[in-house]
Scaffold this motif. Sequence first.
Motif, PDB file in Angstrom:
ATOM      1  N   ILE A 114      69.070   7.169 -26.700  1.00 33.29           N
ATOM      2  CA  ILE A 114      69.102   8.428 -25.967  1.00 33.29           C
ATOM      3  C   ILE A 114      67.683   8.984 -25.925  1.00 33.29           C
ATOM      4  O   ILE A 114      66.971   8.951 -26.926  1.00 33.29           O
ATOM      5  CB  ILE A 114      70.046   9.453 -26.637  1.00 33.29           C
ATOM      6  CG1 ILE A 114      71.478   8.925 -26.639  1.00 33.29           C
ATOM      7  CG2 ILE A 114      69.968  10.796 -25.933  1.00 33.29           C
ATOM      8  CD1 ILE A 114      72.471   9.831 -27.335  1.00 33.29           C
ATOM      9  N   ARG A 116      65.253  12.260 -24.106  1.00 28.75           N
ATOM     10  CA  ARG A 116      65.221  13.516 -23.364  1.00 28.75           C
ATOM     11  C   ARG A 116      63.757  13.834 -23.112  1.00 28.75           C
ATOM     12  O   ARG A 116      62.944  13.766 -24.023  1.00 28.75           O
ATOM     13  CB  ARG A 116      65.874  14.608 -24.202  1.00 28.75           C
ATOM     14  CG  ARG A 116      66.092  15.886 -23.459  1.00 28.75           C
ATOM     15  CD  ARG A 116      67.064  16.771 -24.236  1.00 28.75           C
ATOM     16  NE  ARG A 116      67.242  18.016 -23.521  1.00 28.75           N
ATOM     17  CZ  ARG A 116      66.875  19.196 -23.994  1.00 28.75           C
ATOM     18  NH1 ARG A 116      66.314  19.290 -25.181  1.00 28.75           N
ATOM     19  NH2 ARG A 116      67.064  20.279 -23.280  1.00 28.75           N
ATOM     20  N   TYR A 156      72.539   8.821 -16.395  1.00 33.43           N
ATOM     21  CA  TYR A 156      71.277   9.404 -15.955  1.00 33.43           C
ATOM     22  C   TYR A 156      71.558  10.808 -15.423  1.00 33.43           C
ATOM     23  O   TYR A 156      72.504  11.019 -14.682  1.00 33.43           O
ATOM     24  CB  TYR A 156      70.670   8.534 -14.842  1.00 33.43           C
ATOM     25  CG  TYR A 156      69.637   9.241 -14.001  1.00 33.43           C
ATOM     26  CD1 TYR A 156      69.939   9.637 -12.708  1.00 33.43           C
ATOM     27  CD2 TYR A 156      68.378   9.513 -14.499  1.00 33.43           C
ATOM     28  CE1 TYR A 156      69.003  10.298 -11.930  1.00 33.43           C
ATOM     29  CE2 TYR A 156      67.437  10.170 -13.721  1.00 33.43           C
ATOM     30  CZ  TYR A 156      67.750  10.563 -12.437  1.00 33.43           C
ATOM     31  OH  TYR A 156      66.838  11.220 -11.678  1.00 33.43           O
ATOM     32  N   ASP A 161      65.063  22.645 -15.707  1.00 29.52           N
ATOM     33  CA  ASP A 161      65.081  23.068 -17.099  1.00 29.52           C
ATOM     34  C   ASP A 161      65.256  24.579 -17.168  1.00 29.52           C
ATOM     35  O   ASP A 161      64.333  25.334 -16.849  1.00 29.52           O
ATOM     36  CB  ASP A 161      63.783  22.653 -17.793  1.00 29.52           C
ATOM     37  CG  ASP A 161      63.829  22.840 -19.288  1.00 29.52           C
ATOM     38  OD1 ASP A 161      64.651  23.646 -19.759  1.00 29.52           O
ATOM     39  OD2 ASP A 161      63.022  22.202 -19.983  1.00 29.52           O
TER      40      ASP A 161
END
Length: 165
Positions: A114, A116, A156, A161
């Motif tokens: 994973i 980010r 995906y 943000d």
Amino acid sequence: MDQRTPATDAEAKALASALRLRILRICLGEGHTNKEIAEILGRDPASILHHIRTLVRTGFLQPQPERRGARGAREVPYLATRKSWQVSAPAMDSSLLNAFVEEVALAPREEVEIARLGLRLAPADLAEFRERLLSLLDEVAKLPDDPSAPAWSLFYALHPDPNRP
């Protein structure tokens, strides 16, 4: 990236279920019967059959030739048609996330990767990034299925943000 067609109402409804998305993944590359799918998911075969019928009716699953089971019972395996990669259904968004969370929880932790990443990209750079990444996903999605290779899943997501103005 190849153009996806907008889902019909029936297609969007069929894909708006994490359980149905998991059924499609189970039947990707290899046909499975209702009973086999129910066992994999730990669910009742009668409720799974309802979901299978919805996926067949909307063209996401295709019945394979009938076969006889261990006790001579009639069995119909179902195979995913990969149609879900060709349609766009906004209602599917949370279902995709829920299916991902359910599936990754079942995977061995040491085998889950994973990442980010926070980015600040100019509109042209963001467009190029999206195009290149989605083009790669389309390219890999078109590769022939190799039943002898290990099965992997990729999730995906790209989103604004909300934590950084």
